[in-house]
Write an enzyme that holds these catalytic residues in place. Structure first.
Site, PDB file in Angstrom:
ATOM      1  N   ASP A   1      18.607 -20.230  -6.280  1.00 38.99           N
ATOM      2  CA  ASP A   1      19.944 -19.760  -5.898  1.00 38.99           C
ATOM      3  C   ASP A   1      20.748 -19.376  -7.150  1.00 38.99           C
ATOM      4  OD1 ASP A   1      22.255 -19.699  -3.835  1.00 38.99           O
ATOM      5  OD2 ASP A   1      22.999 -21.053  -5.374  1.00 38.99           O
TER       6      ASP A   1
ATOM      7  N   LYS B   1      22.242 -15.582  -8.631  1.00 41.18           N
ATOM      8  CA  LYS B   1      23.635 -15.375  -9.051  1.00 41.18           C
ATOM      9  C   LYS B   1      23.724 -14.861 -10.492  1.00 41.18           C
ATOM     10  CE  LYS B   1      25.292 -18.783  -5.719  1.00 41.18           C
ATOM     11  NZ  LYS B   1      25.481 -20.226  -5.493  1.00 41.18           N
TER      12      LYS B   1
ATOM     13  N   ILE C   1      35.487 -18.321  -5.791  1.00 43.85           N
ATOM     14  CA  ILE C   1      36.011 -18.065  -7.143  1.00 43.85           C
ATOM     15  C   ILE C   1      35.995 -16.563  -7.407  1.00 43.85           C
ATOM     16  CG2 ILE C   1      35.720 -18.525  -9.610  1.00 43.85           C
ATOM     17  CD1 ILE C   1      33.966 -20.922  -8.855  1.00 43.85           C
TER      18      ILE C   1
ATOM     19  N   GLY D   1      31.062 -23.177   0.671  1.00 44.40           N
ATOM     20  CA  GLY D   1      31.892 -23.690   1.761  1.00 44.40           C
ATOM     21  C   GLY D   1      32.452 -22.568   2.618  1.00 44.40           C
TER      22      GLY D   1
ATOM     23  N   GLU E   1      20.719 -27.724   1.650  1.00 44.08           N
ATOM     24  CA  GLU E   1      20.054 -27.266   2.872  1.00 44.08           C
ATOM     25  C   GLU E   1      19.006 -28.303   3.281  1.00 44.08           C
ATOM     26  OE1 GLU E   1      21.048 -24.322   4.142  1.00 44.08           O
ATOM     27  OE2 GLU E   1      22.415 -24.148   2.449  1.00 44.08           O
TER      28      GLU E   1
ATOM     29  N   GLY F   1      31.160 -18.378  -4.593  1.00 41.63           N
ATOM     30  CA  GLY F   1      31.891 -18.594  -3.331  1.00 41.63           C
ATOM     31  C   GLY F   1      33.285 -17.994  -3.400  1.00 41.63           C
TER      32      GLY F   1
HETATM   33  N1  HSE Z   1      23.623 -23.623  -1.826  1.00 39.66           N
HETATM   34  C1  HSE Z   1      24.655 -22.971  -2.584  1.00 39.66           C
HETATM   35  C2  HSE Z   1      25.280 -23.993  -3.541  1.00 39.66           C
HETATM   36  C3  HSE Z   1      25.678 -22.395  -1.657  1.00 39.66           C
HETATM   37  O1  HSE Z   1      25.021 -25.195  -3.388  1.00 39.66           O
HETATM   38  O2  HSE Z   1      25.984 -23.602  -4.457  1.00 39.66           O
HETATM   39  C4  HSE Z   1      26.593 -21.378  -2.257  1.00 39.66           C
HETATM   40  O3  HSE Z   1      25.951 -20.249  -2.748  1.00 39.66           O
END
Ligand code: HSE
Length: 407
Positions: free
Chosen positions: A196, A200, A131, A298, A185, A129
């Site tokens: 997720d 990353k 960072i 966020g 979500e 995000g």
């Molecule tokens: N769903 C992701 C999280 C959102 O909770 O980190 C940010 O990539």
């Protein structure tokens, strides 16, 4: 210079908000008389929105407008994001995205188009995000060989695990709380199954080691199997359970990369990263360990990273930033089963003494109110395959295996 934003969801609306609010200082930093949003592409209607007049539903308006030099993609998903982004790059527009699914799956193709067209494809917001991590790795730490990178890359799962550890909540209740708080979500599969975090770590590993790492080659395990028993044993061992994404250089043409829950010792900066926060540890040969910590998701934190990339694009029009990675070969990512492992194991067996004698050198863990047939311990093995083989020979049911980290 004009900017177009594709996708007016949480992140996209944050990007427009920041660009509008700080327009003067952003334009100055970008070296532009005026850096302004000209179009917002979204199929939905936003009646009464302060940006009324900028909304469009036809992507071709952006594509065919030469005044638009930078396009922000905050739609998420692969389609139509890939189609739109590749068309923009091919048309000579720089693109900034927060879309980790897109970068993890198609990063190499998009970086190649950007290179060919001498434009920029930047994605600081796709990992961590707000960072700063992509730019620090590619620029500030460029002198280092990166030996290893590991982190808490998903805020939702870190929140759930924190509730299980600190408030003794069961997984299902902690997940519900995450959903009620708007972190997870509606369909939280990508968070809780590690998907997720996998995207990353793929992006980070591609950047650190110079070759594209595809998500389907990365062993990925989420947190759905973590029980309160495991949490208690981690505590008695002297640490906590965290969902870790990690990658390590094994040789010039081999790396490890995986996502799974791990035991992390108290005292580690990753162990003290709680709630929805993210932390990423980079282990370089010159710098040693460095940890990046902050809000990994966020609206405004993520918009902060996107807008910084927009400024960078505006400063580098017709000057390609030397940034990216190349294609990888098959088997570039080692099978996790072939890696050495130290792991916590919890099993149930009717004959604990016999199991212990078969296991050899183990450190037995205890907890209050343990079931009589429960045996938990930490064990090391040359490979995880060898560990699985040893466990399969016991007269026991293996309940969980969780690796122990050294960071
Ligand atoms: N769903 C992701 C999280 C959102 O909770 O980190 C940010 O990539």
């Amino acid at each position: 210079m004009k900017v177009a934003v594709m996708g007016y969801g949480v992140v996209g609306s944050g990007v427009v908000e920041v660009l509008n609010k700080n327009q003067e200082s952003i334009s100055k930093r970008a070296g532009q008389e005026e850096l302004a949003v000209k179009y917002i592409l979204d199929l939905r209607d936003f009646p009464g929105d302060v940006n009324e007049g900028k909304f469009i539903k036809d992507f071709n308006i952006i594509l065919n407008d030469d005044e638009v030099k930078v396009v922000v993609e905050t739609m998420g998903g692969l389609n139509p994001a890939f189609d739109f982004v590749s068309k923009c790059l091919n048309a000579g527009k720089s693109v900034v995205t927060s879309n980790k699914e897109l970068v993890a799956a198609k990063g190499i193709e998009l970086l190649n188009i950007a290179k060919e067209k001498s434009v920029n494809f930047l994605f600081e917001a796709s990992v961590g995000g707000g960072i700063p991590i992509i730019r620090p790795i590619s620029q500030c730490l460029a002198a280092n060989e990166i030996d290893e990178i590991a982190g808490i890359l998903n805020g939702t799962t870190n929140f759930i695990l924190t509730k299980m550890i600190e408030d003794k909540m069961e997984f299902a209740d902690a997940l519900k709380l995450a959903q009620d708080n708007g972190y997870a979500e509606k369909d939280p599969t990508a968070d809780i199954e590690g998907i997720d975090a996998c995207r990353k770590i793929c992006i980070l590993a591609s950047l650190c080691y110079g070759k594209h790492v595809y998500p389907d080659g990365v062993f990925t395990q989420g947190i759905t199997k973590i029980s309160s028993e495991d949490v208690e044993y981690a505590k008695s061992w002297g640490g906590v359970i965290k969902l870790i994404g990690a990658s390590k250089k094994l040789s010039d043409d081999k790396i490890s990369a995986w996502v799974r829950p791990c035991f992390v010792a108290n005292g580690s900066q990753l162990a003290s990263t709680t709630d929805v926060f993210n932390a990423i540890l980079v282990r370089g040969d010159a710098i040693g360990d460095v940890v990046f910590y902050g809000r990994g998701a966020g609206k405004l934190p993520t918009a902060s990273a996107v807008v910084a990339d927009v400024i960078d694009c505006a400063k580098h029009v017709e000057r390609k930033k030397l940034f990216g990675w190349g294609e990888s070969k098959e088997n570039y990512v080692a099978d996790y089963l072939d890696l050495p492992v130290t792991a916590y194991v919890r099993l149930s067996t009717s004959d604990k003494e016999k199991a212990k004698s078969q296991l050899g050198d183990i450190k037995v863990l205890t907890r209050d109110n343990a079931k009589s047939d429960e045996l938990a311990f930490v064990i090391s093995a040359k490979t995880e395959r060898e560990l699985n083989d040893t466990l399969s020979k016991l007269d026991a049911e293996v309940k969980n295996i969780i690796p122990v980290t050294d960071f």
